[in-house]
Enzyme design. Structure first.
Site, PDB file in Angstrom:
ATOM      1  N   GLN A  38       0.831  -9.655  -6.636  1.00  0.00           N
ATOM      2  CA  GLN A  38       0.331 -11.033  -6.789  1.00  0.00           C
ATOM      3  C   GLN A  38       1.156 -11.836  -7.790  1.00  0.00           C
ATOM      4  OE1 GLN A  38      -1.828 -12.357  -4.788  1.00  0.00           O
ATOM      5  NE2 GLN A  38      -2.781 -10.568  -3.841  1.00  0.00           N
ATOM      6  N   ASN A  49      -5.652  -9.402  -8.220  1.00  0.00           N
ATOM      7  CA  ASN A  49      -5.789 -10.142  -6.962  1.00  0.00           C
ATOM      8  C   ASN A  49      -7.126 -10.870  -6.818  1.00  0.00           C
ATOM      9  OD1 ASN A  49      -6.291  -7.231  -6.877  1.00  0.00           O
ATOM     10  ND2 ASN A  49      -7.093  -7.585  -4.833  1.00  0.00           N
ATOM     11  N   THR A  99       0.854  -1.193   0.000  1.00  0.00           N
ATOM     12  CA  THR A  99       0.000   0.000   0.000  1.00  0.00           C
ATOM     13  C   THR A  99       0.891   1.243   0.000  1.00  0.00           C
ATOM     14  OG1 THR A  99      -1.813  -1.129   1.095  1.00  0.00           O
ATOM     15  CG2 THR A  99      -1.757   1.267   1.337  1.00  0.00           C
ATOM     16  N   CYS A 138      -9.393  -6.919   1.183  1.00  0.00           N
ATOM     17  CA  CYS A 138      -9.541  -5.499   1.488  1.00  0.00           C
ATOM     18  C   CYS A 138     -10.981  -5.049   1.335  1.00  0.00           C
ATOM     19  CB  CYS A 138      -8.661  -4.673   0.569  1.00  0.00           C
ATOM     20  SG  CYS A 138      -7.001  -5.296   0.515  1.00  0.00           S
ATOM     21  N   THR A 182      12.600   4.420  11.178  1.00  0.00           N
ATOM     22  CA  THR A 182      13.479   3.299  11.526  1.00  0.00           C
ATOM     23  C   THR A 182      12.994   2.030  10.831  1.00  0.00           C
ATOM     24  OG1 THR A 182      13.942   4.324  13.634  1.00  0.00           O
ATOM     25  CG2 THR A 182      14.423   1.967  13.466  1.00  0.00           C
ATOM     26  N   SER A 217       5.010  -6.921  -1.886  1.00  0.00           N
ATOM     27  CA  SER A 217       4.647  -6.989  -0.471  1.00  0.00           C
ATOM     28  C   SER A 217       5.232  -8.244   0.163  1.00  0.00           C
ATOM     29  CB  SER A 217       3.116  -7.021  -0.377  1.00  0.00           C
ATOM     30  OG  SER A 217       2.716  -7.191   0.959  1.00  0.00           O
ATOM     31  N   HIS A 222       4.023  -9.936   3.024  1.00  0.00           N
ATOM     32  CA  HIS A 222       3.145 -10.947   3.641  1.00  0.00           C
ATOM     33  C   HIS A 222       2.407 -11.816   2.631  1.00  0.00           C
ATOM     34  CE1 HIS A 222      -0.970  -8.972   3.441  1.00  0.00           C
ATOM     35  NE2 HIS A 222      -0.204  -7.929   3.171  1.00  0.00           N
TER      36      HIS A 222
HETATM   37  N1  PMP Z   1      -1.758  -4.666  -4.412  1.00  0.00           N
HETATM   38  C1  PMP Z   1      -2.330  -5.873  -4.558  1.00  0.00           C
HETATM   39  C2  PMP Z   1      -2.569  -6.425  -5.935  1.00  0.00           C
HETATM   40  C3  PMP Z   1      -2.692  -6.610  -3.425  1.00  0.00           C
HETATM   41  O1  PMP Z   1      -3.261  -7.809  -3.576  1.00  0.00           O
HETATM   42  C4  PMP Z   1      -2.452  -6.054  -2.142  1.00  0.00           C
HETATM   43  C5  PMP Z   1      -2.851  -6.816  -0.887  1.00  0.00           C
HETATM   44  N2  PMP Z   1      -4.209  -7.187  -0.860  1.00  0.00           N
HETATM   45  C6  PMP Z   1      -1.847  -4.795  -2.049  1.00  0.00           C
HETATM   46  C7  PMP Z   1      -1.520  -4.131  -3.203  1.00  0.00           C
HETATM   47  C8  PMP Z   1      -1.571  -4.156  -0.711  1.00  0.00           C
HETATM   48  O2  PMP Z   1      -0.516  -4.809  -0.066  1.00  0.00           O
HETATM   49  P1  PMP Z   1      -0.214  -4.612   1.486  1.00  0.00           P
HETATM   50  O3  PMP Z   1      -1.177  -5.460   2.232  1.00  0.00           O
HETATM   51  O4  PMP Z   1       1.214  -5.070   1.641  1.00  0.00           O
HETATM   52  O5  PMP Z   1      -0.349  -3.160   1.804  1.00  0.00           O
END
Ligand code: PMP
Length: 387
Positions: free
Chosen positions: A185, A155, A76, A329, A243, A205, A207
């Protein structure tokens, strides 16, 4: 709280379970190398070494220079920084920006903000077949376009956009147009090499790739200048103050190292799972696959019209199966992205997204399918409001 290892987890596009390597690296950073990487004493230097190691691993995975890798708090932030930072100081001269209608909210919201700031935004929508072609993206750009941002893999459906072809055409004709790709993705699932994609900026990302939450990367091509988003202590060469989240960064580096060795094998496995589920669903009455054959094998979107997504999701969750109704989301909000892909309202309201990891087994899919058949028998169908 349910013990996650006993669950069937088919929601890896939302987040992944951290791998052992990531947990070990993050634990080492928390317990031993806990110094501030900016401190010049040995504790700080130990922490700094972990950040350097992770940066090298990610540069290696992206086939780029280590000074092109900037750590952020997640995709994000990477997306916001890329989009708003690329336009700061350039909009007066080049007032146009281009994106698509199927982007993640972190891209969409940044473009909405640019529009409020006076930018002329073109949002390329999929055609009647639910496709976005390279030509459609190229045609949306002209010499006044400051930035184009388009995702690599959607996604919600796994749809793969023709970024390599589109961006190379754009860069050849309009070298001053900055190209940004949200590759969240795709990263560590398919090849993501910014130079091959002709991308100036790439967001990924942690995670989504078995690393902890709260870490991401923005790749910034050497020589491309974008305004920093976070101002302060001058970390990350003054591009991203604050940091560093050393445990998460170390975890991301370790996960990337592990994935680099297994990316092809994992892809083949995801392909086999996808084929298996699609063949099984094709034999089921009343269930449809929304994802295209050319989609990423890691994401399969299906619909069971007349059964609401939320009801199905809760039904599965009560039986220890984690799936998603769309993107995590959207938290139950209707997905406009599926409609953009020309999936009918009957289907969009009745969608489940399954997304795989390297650990997903055929038996997990069998259990899901068994429960889907039970849901068909046990749940009352609902008339979905066609608005
Ligand atoms: N872009 C895409 C295509 C995603 O699938 C996601 C996570 N759902 C994000 C951006 C945002 O990533 P993060 O959770 O690391 O902020």
């Amino acid at each position: 709280m349910k013990e996650v290892s006993t669950l069937i987890y088919l929601d890896n596009a939302a987040t992944t379970k951290p791998c052992e390597q990531a947990v070990n690296a993050a634990t080492e950073a928390l317990m031993i190398a806990f110094g501030n990487p900016s401190s010049r004493h040995f504790a700080g230097l130990d922490a700094d070494r972990l950040v350097i190691k992770a940066r090298d691993a990610i540069a290696n995975a992206l086939s780029c220079r280590e000074d092109e890798v900037f750590f952020t708090s997640g995709a994000t932030e990477s997306n916001n920084t890329a989009i708003l930072g690329a336009c700061e100081n350039r909009l007066k001269r080049m007032p146009k920006v281009v994106t698509t209608t199927v982007e993640h909210p972190s891209v969409k919201a940044a473009f909405d903000k640019l529009e409020k700031m006076g930018a002329q935004v073109t949002r390329v929508a999929p055609d009647e077949n639910g496709e976005i072609t390279a030509k459609m993206l190229f045609d949306a750009v002209d010499e006044k376009t400051c930035l184009i941002s388009a995702m690599l893999v959607n996604n919600e459906t796994g749809y793969v956009l023709p970024i390599e072809r589109a961006f190379s055409m754009i860069k050849k004709r309009y070298p001053d147009c900055i190209t940004h790709c949200d590759a969240v993705q795709g990263f560590m699932k398919i090849q993501v090499k910014p130079s091959k994609l002709s991308a100036d900026l790439v967001s990924v990302s942690g995670h989504k790739i078995y690393a902890p939450k709260g870490v991401g990367v923005l790749y910034v091509k050497k020589g491309v200048h974008i305004a920093p988003f976070m101002l302060g202590g001058g970390q990350e060469k003054a591009f991203r103050s604050g940091t560093e989240n050393v445990p998460a960064i170390a975890g991301m580096g370790a996960a990337v190292e592990m994935l680099c060795k297994t990316i092809d094998e994992r892809y083949e496995k995801a392909n086999a799972l996808r084929d298996y589920i699609i063949n099984s669903i094709n034999e089921l009455d009343g269930v449809f696959v929304n994802s295209k054959e050319t989609a990423s094998p890691y994401v399969v979107s299906i619909s069971m019209p007349n059964y609401k997504s939320e009801t199905l999701l809760n039904y599965m969750s009560d039986r220890g199966i984690c799936v998603s109704s769309g993107s995590a989301c959207s938290k139950g909000k209707k997905s406009s992205v599926l409609q953009e892909f020309k999936i009918s309202p009957e289907r969009t309201d009745a969608t489940l997204r399954l997304s795989f990891s390297g650990e997903t087994q055929i038996s997990d899919i069998d259990e899901f399918l068994k429960n889907l058949r039970n849901a068909q028998n046990e749940l009352c169908t609902v008339k979905i409001n066609k608005k």
